[in-house]
Design a protein around this motif. Structure first.
Motif, PDB file in Angstrom:
ATOM      1  N   PRO A 233       0.823  -1.210   0.000  1.00  0.00           N
ATOM      2  CA  PRO A 233       0.000   0.000   0.000  1.00  0.00           C
ATOM      3  C   PRO A 233       0.848   1.247   0.000  1.00  0.00           C
ATOM      4  CG  PRO A 233       0.051  -0.992   2.181  1.00  0.00           C
ATOM      5  CD  PRO A 233       0.744  -1.953   1.263  1.00  0.00           C
ATOM      6  N   LEU A 234       0.346   2.277  -0.581  1.00  0.00           N
ATOM      7  CA  LEU A 234       1.041   3.554  -0.649  1.00  0.00           C
ATOM      8  C   LEU A 234       0.453   4.469   0.422  1.00  0.00           C
ATOM      9  CD1 LEU A 234       3.048   5.382  -2.154  1.00  0.00           C
ATOM     10  CD2 LEU A 234       1.201   6.033  -3.674  1.00  0.00           C
ATOM     11  N   MET A 235       1.270   4.799   1.414  1.00  0.00           N
ATOM     12  CA  MET A 235       0.802   5.657   2.496  1.00  0.00           C
ATOM     13  C   MET A 235       0.571   7.061   1.970  1.00  0.00           C
ATOM     14  SD  MET A 235       0.663   3.458   4.851  1.00  0.00           S
ATOM     15  CE  MET A 235       0.236   4.557   6.194  1.00  0.00           C
ATOM     16  N   LEU A 236      -0.545   7.650   2.351  1.00  0.00           N
ATOM     17  CA  LEU A 236      -0.876   8.993   1.882  1.00  0.00           C
ATOM     18  C   LEU A 236      -0.014  10.032   2.573  1.00  0.00           C
ATOM     19  CD1 LEU A 236      -4.749   8.797   1.684  1.00  0.00           C
ATOM     20  CD2 LEU A 236      -3.096   8.567  -0.155  1.00  0.00           C
ATOM     21  N   PRO A 237       0.570  10.960   1.834  1.00  0.00           N
ATOM     22  CA  PRO A 237       1.448  11.988   2.415  1.00  0.00           C
ATOM     23  C   PRO A 237       0.647  13.118   3.037  1.00  0.00           C
ATOM     24  CG  PRO A 237       1.269  12.320   0.065  1.00  0.00           C
ATOM     25  CD  PRO A 237       0.478  11.073   0.375  1.00  0.00           C
ATOM     26  N   GLY A 263      -4.081  -0.278  -3.232  1.00  0.00           N
ATOM     27  CA  GLY A 263      -4.027  -1.369  -4.196  1.00  0.00           C
ATOM     28  C   GLY A 263      -5.308  -2.127  -4.377  1.00  0.00           C
ATOM     29  N   LEU A 264      -6.427  -1.590  -3.873  1.00  0.00           N
ATOM     30  CA  LEU A 264      -7.701  -2.290  -3.986  1.00  0.00           C
ATOM     31  C   LEU A 264      -8.290  -2.129  -5.393  1.00  0.00           C
ATOM     32  CD1 LEU A 264      -7.368  -2.241  -0.874  1.00  0.00           C
ATOM     33  CD2 LEU A 264      -9.841  -1.925  -0.718  1.00  0.00           C
ATOM     34  N   SER A 265      -8.981  -3.159  -5.843  1.00  0.00           N
ATOM     35  CA  SER A 265      -9.671  -3.090  -7.124  1.00  0.00           C
ATOM     36  C   SER A 265     -10.968  -2.307  -6.966  1.00  0.00           C
ATOM     37  CB  SER A 265      -9.982  -4.496  -7.641  1.00  0.00           C
ATOM     38  OG  SER A 265     -10.929  -5.128  -6.804  1.00  0.00           O
ATOM     39  N   ASP A 271     -17.119  -2.791  -2.210  1.00  0.00           N
ATOM     40  CA  ASP A 271     -17.510  -3.615  -1.063  1.00  0.00           C
ATOM     41  C   ASP A 271     -17.116  -2.950   0.260  1.00  0.00           C
ATOM     42  OD1 ASP A 271     -18.450  -5.463  -2.869  1.00  0.00           O
ATOM     43  OD2 ASP A 271     -16.648  -6.715  -2.801  1.00  0.00           O
ATOM     44  N   LYS A 272     -15.950  -2.353   0.290  1.00  0.00           N
ATOM     45  CA  LYS A 272     -15.466  -1.758   1.536  1.00  0.00           C
ATOM     46  C   LYS A 272     -16.248  -0.500   1.904  1.00  0.00           C
ATOM     47  CE  LYS A 272     -11.257  -0.194   3.863  1.00  0.00           C
ATOM     48  NZ  LYS A 272      -9.785  -0.074   3.790  1.00  0.00           N
ATOM     49  N   LEU A 273     -16.595   0.317   0.892  1.00  0.00           N
ATOM     50  CA  LEU A 273     -17.280   1.583   1.158  1.00  0.00           C
ATOM     51  C   LEU A 273     -18.801   1.450   1.069  1.00  0.00           C
ATOM     52  CD1 LEU A 273     -14.955   4.076  -0.795  1.00  0.00           C
ATOM     53  CD2 LEU A 273     -14.871   3.418   1.615  1.00  0.00           C
ATOM     54  N   PHE A 274     -19.286   0.233   0.787  1.00  0.00           N
ATOM     55  CA  PHE A 274     -20.729  -0.035   0.705  1.00  0.00           C
ATOM     56  C   PHE A 274     -21.416   0.841  -0.350  1.00  0.00           C
ATOM     57  CE2 PHE A 274     -19.403  -0.960   5.083  1.00  0.00           C
ATOM     58  CZ  PHE A 274     -19.734  -2.307   5.157  1.00  0.00           C
ATOM     59  N   ILE A 275     -20.788   0.900  -1.510  1.00  0.00           N
ATOM     60  CA  ILE A 275     -21.369   1.612  -2.643  1.00  0.00           C
ATOM     61  C   ILE A 275     -21.317   0.687  -3.849  1.00  0.00           C
ATOM     62  CG2 ILE A 275     -20.799   3.941  -1.826  1.00  0.00           C
ATOM     63  CD1 ILE A 275     -18.313   3.909  -3.528  1.00  0.00           C
ATOM     64  N   ASN A 295      -5.042   6.991 -15.607  1.00  0.00           N
ATOM     65  CA  ASN A 295      -5.249   5.670 -15.041  1.00  0.00           C
ATOM     66  C   ASN A 295      -4.738   5.621 -13.606  1.00  0.00           C
ATOM     67  OD1 ASN A 295      -2.326   5.133 -15.235  1.00  0.00           O
ATOM     68  ND2 ASN A 295      -2.728   4.985 -17.443  1.00  0.00           N
ATOM     69  N   ARG A 296      -4.900   4.463 -12.982  1.00  0.00           N
ATOM     70  CA  ARG A 296      -4.520   4.294 -11.587  1.00  0.00           C
ATOM     71  C   ARG A 296      -3.028   4.480 -11.358  1.00  0.00           C
ATOM     72  NH1 ARG A 296      -7.665   0.332  -8.105  1.00  0.00           N
ATOM     73  NH2 ARG A 296      -9.840   0.675  -8.694  1.00  0.00           N
ATOM     74  N   MET A 297      -2.240   3.950 -12.274  1.00  0.00           N
ATOM     75  CA  MET A 297      -0.792   4.056 -12.114  1.00  0.00           C
ATOM     76  C   MET A 297      -0.355   5.511 -12.087  1.00  0.00           C
ATOM     77  SD  MET A 297       0.497   1.054 -11.732  1.00  0.00           S
ATOM     78  CE  MET A 297       2.223   1.226 -12.153  1.00  0.00           C
ATOM     79  N   GLN A 298      -0.907   6.343 -12.965  1.00  0.00           N
ATOM     80  CA  GLN A 298      -0.551   7.757 -12.973  1.00  0.00           C
ATOM     81  C   GLN A 298      -1.029   8.454 -11.704  1.00  0.00           C
ATOM     82  OE1 GLN A 298      -1.854   9.641 -16.573  1.00  0.00           O
ATOM     83  NE2 GLN A 298      -0.503   8.435 -17.889  1.00  0.00           N
ATOM     84  N   LEU A 299      -2.207   8.057 -11.201  1.00  0.00           N
ATOM     85  CA  LEU A 299      -2.704   8.648  -9.956  1.00  0.00           C
ATOM     86  C   LEU A 299      -1.800   8.286  -8.791  1.00  0.00           C
ATOM     87  CD1 LEU A 299      -4.936  10.194  -8.432  1.00  0.00           C
ATOM     88  CD2 LEU A 299      -6.148   8.012  -8.191  1.00  0.00           C
ATOM     89  N   MET A 300      -1.391   7.026  -8.723  1.00  0.00           N
ATOM     90  CA  MET A 300      -0.511   6.598  -7.644  1.00  0.00           C
ATOM     91  C   MET A 300       0.863   7.238  -7.768  1.00  0.00           C
ATOM     92  SD  MET A 300      -1.634   2.571  -7.378  1.00  0.00           S
ATOM     93  CE  MET A 300      -0.777   2.256  -5.832  1.00  0.00           C
ATOM     94  N   THR A 301       1.313   7.452  -8.988  1.00  0.00           N
ATOM     95  CA  THR A 301       2.584   8.156  -9.196  1.00  0.00           C
ATOM     96  C   THR A 301       2.483   9.596  -8.719  1.00  0.00           C
ATOM     97  OG1 THR A 301       3.110   6.753 -11.104  1.00  0.00           O
ATOM     98  CG2 THR A 301       4.275   8.858 -10.924  1.00  0.00           C
ATOM     99  N   LEU A 302       1.328  10.223  -8.975  1.00  0.00           N
ATOM    100  CA  LEU A 302       1.098  11.591  -8.509  1.00  0.00           C
ATOM    101  C   LEU A 302       1.157  11.659  -6.988  1.00  0.00           C
ATOM    102  CD1 LEU A 302       0.226  14.558  -9.076  1.00  0.00           C
ATOM    103  CD2 LEU A 302      -2.139  13.759  -9.000  1.00  0.00           C
ATOM    104  N   VAL A 303       0.493  10.739  -6.334  1.00  0.00           N
ATOM    105  CA  VAL A 303       0.496  10.719  -4.859  1.00  0.00           C
ATOM    106  C   VAL A 303       1.875  10.383  -4.342  1.00  0.00           C
ATOM    107  CG1 VAL A 303      -0.494   9.599  -2.828  1.00  0.00           C
ATOM    108  CG2 VAL A 303      -1.959  10.133  -4.778  1.00  0.00           C
ATOM    109  N   ARG A 304       2.556   9.457  -4.992  1.00  0.00           N
ATOM    110  CA  ARG A 304       3.921   9.114  -4.561  1.00  0.00           C
ATOM    111  C   ARG A 304       4.848  10.310  -4.700  1.00  0.00           C
ATOM    112  NH1 ARG A 304       6.243   4.303  -3.653  1.00  0.00           N
ATOM    113  NH2 ARG A 304       4.501   3.180  -4.575  1.00  0.00           N
ATOM    114  N   GLY A 305       4.622  11.127  -5.734  1.00  0.00           N
ATOM    115  CA  GLY A 305       5.434  12.333  -5.882  1.00  0.00           C
ATOM    116  C   GLY A 305       5.254  13.289  -4.729  1.00  0.00           C
ATOM    117  N   LEU A 306       4.031  13.391  -4.220  1.00  0.00           N
ATOM    118  CA  LEU A 306       3.780  14.219  -3.037  1.00  0.00           C
ATOM    119  C   LEU A 306       4.553  13.674  -1.834  1.00  0.00           C
ATOM    120  CD1 LEU A 306      -0.080  14.750  -3.352  1.00  0.00           C
ATOM    121  CD2 LEU A 306       1.703  16.399  -3.922  1.00  0.00           C
ATOM    122  N   TYR A 307       4.567  12.341  -1.734  1.00  0.00           N
ATOM    123  CA  TYR A 307       5.259  11.698  -0.617  1.00  0.00           C
ATOM    124  C   TYR A 307       6.760  11.966  -0.708  1.00  0.00           C
ATOM    125  CZ  TYR A 307       6.870   7.986   2.484  1.00  0.00           C
ATOM    126  OH  TYR A 307       7.503   7.266   3.481  1.00  0.00           O
TER     127      TYR A 307
END
Length: 310
Positions: A233-237, A263-265, A271-275, A295-307
């Motif tokens: 998992p990628l910890m949020l910064p 990393g959730l689908s 299922d987790k958020l009941f929506i 896509n997801r990879m670019q979003l996670m890269t964006l967040v990782r850049g903040l971290y």
């Protein structure tokens, strides 16, 4: 016969559109190179199916008995030959898909070498059948397709089985190899052992589109593609709050980003958020738009850049 042809044509169009749509959605969530190769494989094979096979039915439907037999035969042979390049590109992308899904590198020289050999065969085939009537040319084409399709499909299946990639895993790659090999064998059997040209063509084209549909169906609903994401998992910064304010991210969208970074689908997030699954997809699309990612990879890269900037 006209009704049967119409039904199979509708199914062919539906399967072609459905397979491309499924792969487009997969690429949004899992931007893996092997999915992109399969996407182009399906496009090229669909183009061959509609141009090279259904084109023959269209010629018969619109011309009927108005063309002289010699002219009709020439037009049909030319139509069949012009559809072969789509087939060659489709086979090439199938091999590329097999190599990439297995975790192997598709060598840069493989593409020009493959195209050179196969287009050379097409040119030779064109010279051989240029003076043949359509029935004779069709027989030659059947043997060419049967041999080449089984050869390339068996090669792709063997590469998938021998692969070492984590995504898709070994069991999934075995199923994919089975679909590819079985599809090629059944298509070759139809071409070689059904003596009635119309039924042969209808069954063949149905199997052709069924195979390219089964592959994305399996990858969408059965295969485990989660290892496409970065491990762990990628910890949020701390800078995430600035990202939320700057891009006007809603609280629910922030929850979606958090789960994506774990990393959730999409289904697991729903299922987790009941929506509903569709709600997750709608939120995800808005997040991509707001943050200017695809896509997801670019979003996670964006967040990782903040971290990384902390």
């Amino acid at each position: 016969m006209e009704l049967v042809s119409l039904i199979i044509f509708i199914f062919s169009a539906a399967m072609a559109a459905g397979s491309i749509l499924l792969l487009s959605r997969l690429l949004e969530s899992y931007p893996a190179s092997f999915l992109r190769s399969l996407f182009y494989h399906n496009i090229f094979i669909s183009a061959f199916g509609f141009y090279g096979i259904w084109g023959q039915f269209i010629i018969v439907f619109f011309t009927g008995n108005r063309l002289a037999p010699e002219t009709f035969s020439t037009v049909s042979v030319i139509s069949l030959l012009l559809g072969l390049p789509f087939l060659v590109f489709g086979w090439m992308m199938l091999l590329k898909f097999g190599a990439e899904a297995a975790g192997f590198r598709f060598r840069s020289y493989s593409t020009p070498l493959f195209l050179l050999v196969n287009f050379g065969i097409i040119i030779v085939l064109g010279f051989i059948i240029r003076d043949m009537v359509f029935s004779e040319a069709l027989s030659l084409f059947k043997y060419y397709y049967a041999v080449a399709a089984v050869l390339y499909s068996a090669t792709a299946a063997f590469i998938l089985i021998r692969g070492k990639a984590d995504s898709p895993g070994r069991p999934d790659r075995h199923y994919l190899a089975g679909i590819i090999a079985a599809g090629a064998v059944m298509q070759a059997a139809v071409l070689l052992f059904i003596p009635y040209p119309v039924w042969m063509a209808l069954i063949f084209v149905f199997l052709l589109f069924a195979e390219i549909t089964l592959l994305p169906l399996f990858l969408t609903y059965q295969a485990d593609l989660r290892p496409c994401f970065p491990p762990g998992p990628l910890m949020l910064p701390l800078g995430m709050e600035d990202l939320i304010r700057r891009h006007d991210i809603s609280p629910r969208e922030a929850d979606i980003i958090t789960e994506i970074c774990k990393g959730l689908s999409n289904q697991e997030i729903a299922d987790k958020l009941f929506i509903s699954l569709q709600t997750v997809k709608d939120h995800t699309s808005r997040i991509y738009y707001k943050t200017n990612v695809r896509n997801r990879m670019q979003l996670m890269t964006l967040v990782r850049g903040l971290y990384d900037r902390q």
